[in-house]
Design an enzyme around this catalytic site. Structure first.
Site, PDB file in Angstrom:
ATOM      1  N   SER A  93      -2.219   7.174  -5.190  1.00 17.07           N
ATOM      2  CA  SER A  93      -2.007   7.336  -6.636  1.00 17.07           C
ATOM      3  C   SER A  93      -3.238   7.924  -7.327  1.00 17.07           C
ATOM      4  O   SER A  93      -4.368   7.799  -6.832  1.00 17.07           O
ATOM      5  CB  SER A  93      -1.702   5.987  -7.281  1.00 17.07           C
ATOM      6  OG  SER A  93      -0.634   5.361  -6.632  1.00 17.07           O
TER       7      SER A  93
HETATM    8  N1  SAH Z   1      -1.040   1.949  -2.720  1.00 15.40           N
HETATM    9  C1  SAH Z   1      -1.177   3.157  -1.919  1.00 15.40           C
HETATM   10  C2  SAH Z   1      -0.278   4.278  -2.386  1.00 15.40           C
HETATM   11  C3  SAH Z   1       1.094   3.996  -2.015  1.00 15.40           C
HETATM   12  S1  SAH Z   1       2.242   5.311  -1.873  1.00 15.40           S
HETATM   13  C4  SAH Z   1      -2.596   3.630  -1.847  1.00 15.40           C
HETATM   14  O1  SAH Z   1      -3.484   3.044  -2.499  1.00 15.40           O
HETATM   15  O2  SAH Z   1      -2.843   4.602  -1.124  1.00 15.40           O
HETATM   16  C5  SAH Z   1       3.657   4.272  -1.625  1.00 15.40           C
HETATM   17  C6  SAH Z   1       3.736   3.682  -0.239  1.00 15.40           C
HETATM   18  O3  SAH Z   1       4.859   2.790  -0.248  1.00 15.40           O
HETATM   19  C7  SAH Z   1       4.025   4.709   0.846  1.00 15.40           C
HETATM   20  O4  SAH Z   1       3.039   4.649   1.823  1.00 15.40           O
HETATM   21  C8  SAH Z   1       5.395   4.290   1.384  1.00 15.40           C
HETATM   22  O5  SAH Z   1       5.543   4.499   2.777  1.00 15.40           O
HETATM   23  C9  SAH Z   1       5.424   2.806   1.039  1.00 15.40           C
HETATM   24  N2  SAH Z   1       6.751   2.183   0.978  1.00 15.40           N
HETATM   25  C10 SAH Z   1       7.952   2.705   0.577  1.00 15.40           C
HETATM   26  N3  SAH Z   1       8.934   1.792   0.677  1.00 15.40           N
HETATM   27  C11 SAH Z   1       8.349   0.651   1.160  1.00 15.40           C
HETATM   28  C12 SAH Z   1       8.842  -0.646   1.492  1.00 15.40           C
HETATM   29  N4  SAH Z   1      10.137  -0.977   1.376  1.00 15.40           N
HETATM   30  N5  SAH Z   1       7.955  -1.565   1.951  1.00 15.40           N
HETATM   31  C13 SAH Z   1       6.640  -1.272   2.100  1.00 15.40           C
HETATM   32  N6  SAH Z   1       6.120  -0.048   1.814  1.00 15.40           N
HETATM   33  C14 SAH Z   1       6.964   0.895   1.357  1.00 15.40           C
END
Ligand code: SAH
Length: 245
Positions: A93
C-alpha cells in the site's frame, strides 16, 4: 628479481582488494544514507503534512526500511507516494494509507493485533514496532513465506505469519484488540467480527472493486459502531479458489 615481482604483485593485489572493499563499504553506506533521506522526506511530506500525528506511528514509519520490502528493482521508488507491485499480482500500500490505518487503530503496546493480507510484511513490521504481539495471515504461499523470512531476518520476534485464508481469522489467538484488513471483501467477514475483543477496533476496506470505503469499527457492548474514513482501492479478498469474498 622474480621474488620482488611476486611481492609487488601480491602487494598490488592486496591494495586492489582493500580499495574494492572500501568502495563497496562507501557505496553501501552512501545508499543507506540516501534511503534514510528519502524515508525522512516521505514521512514529512506524505504523512505529517496530511495530518498523521501519533508520535509512535511517525517513529515507526521513520524506522522501518520500506525499501527492504519491495522487489530490488523498485527499491529506489519505495518511498514514493503510491502503492508498488510486490509480485503475484499484489501490491504494497501507499505509505500514507499504512500510516492512516495504523493511527486510527489507536494501538497500545500491550495490544494483540491481527492483520489479514501480509503481502510484503511491511504493514506487519510497522505494527511490530508498536505492539507486543502481531498475527498476520497471507493467502498466497510464496508471499507469506517471503514475508516471514524477511521479518525473521530483520529480527521481529513478535510477529507470527501464517499462510491461509484470513476471512476465517485466527480463532486460536482470538480475541484481538485490533484487526487490520489490507485486502477488500464486499462485506465485513463474520469471523473477524466475532474475534474482535470488547472495546477492540477493526479497520477494513469494504465494498465493490471500484467503490470501497475504509471503515473503522469499534466493538461496544458486543455491537459494532461504524465510522467511514476515506474512499480507497485495495486488492480483493479472495478464497483459496481465487473467488472474491
Ligand atoms: N499489508 C501488505 C499489503 C497487502 S496487499 C503489505 O504491507 O505489503 C493484500 C494482500 O492480501 C495480498 O498479498 C493478497 O494475496 C492478500 N489476500 C487476499 N485475500 C486474502 C485472504 N482471504 N486471506 C489472507 N490474505 C489475503
Amino acid at each position: 628479481m622474480r621474488r620482488m615481482q611476486i611481492l609487488n604483485n601480491s602487494i598490488s593485489a592486496h591494495a586492489l582488494l582493500l580499495l574494492l572493499v572500501g568502495v563497496a563499504v562507501l557505496s553501501t553506506s552512501h545508499a543507506q544514507d540516501l534511503m534514510e533521506r528519502l524515508r525522512e522526506r516521505m514521512v514529512r511530506t506524505q504523512i505529517e503534512n496530511r495530518g498523521i500525528k501519533a508520535p509512535a506511528v511517525l517513529k515507526a514509519m521513520r524506522k522501518v526500511e520500506r525499501h527492504r520490502f519491495v522487489p530490488e528493482s523498485y527499491a529506489s521508488r519505495s518511498y514514493g507516494d503510491h502503492p508498488l507491485p510486490i509480485g503475484e499480482g499484489q501490491t504494497i500500500s501507499q505509505p500514507y494509507i499504512v500510516a492512516l490505518m495504523t493511527e486510527v487503530l489507536n494501538l497500545k503496546e500491550s495490544d494483540k493485533v491481527l492483520e489479514i493480507g501480509t503481502g510484503s510484511g511491511y504493514q506487519a513490521a510497522i505494527l511490530g514496532e508498536l505492539c507486543d504481539s502481531i498475527y498476520t495471515i497471507e493467502i498466497v504461499e510464496v508471499l507469506g513465506k517471503r514475508a516471514a523470512n524477511l521479518l525473521d531476518t530483520l529480527g521481529y520476534e513478535n510477529i507470527e505469519v501464517k499462510v491461509g485464508d484470513g476471512y476465517k481469522g485466527w480463532p486460536e489467538h482470538a480475541p484481538f484488540d485490533a484487526i487490520i484488513v489490507t485486502c477488500s471483501p464486499t462485506q465485513i467477514p463474520q469471523p473477524l467480527q466475532d474475534q474482535l475483543a470488547e472495546g477492540g477496533r477493526m479497520v477494513i476496506p469494504v465494498g465493490k472493486r471500484d467503490a470501497q470505503e475504509l471503515v473503522l469499527l469499534t466493538k461496544q457492548e458486543g455491537k459494532l459502531q461504524q465510522n467511514h474514513i476515506i474512499p480507497v482501492r485495495f486488492v480483493p479478498m479472495v478464497d483459496s479458489t481465487g473467488a472474491t469474498y
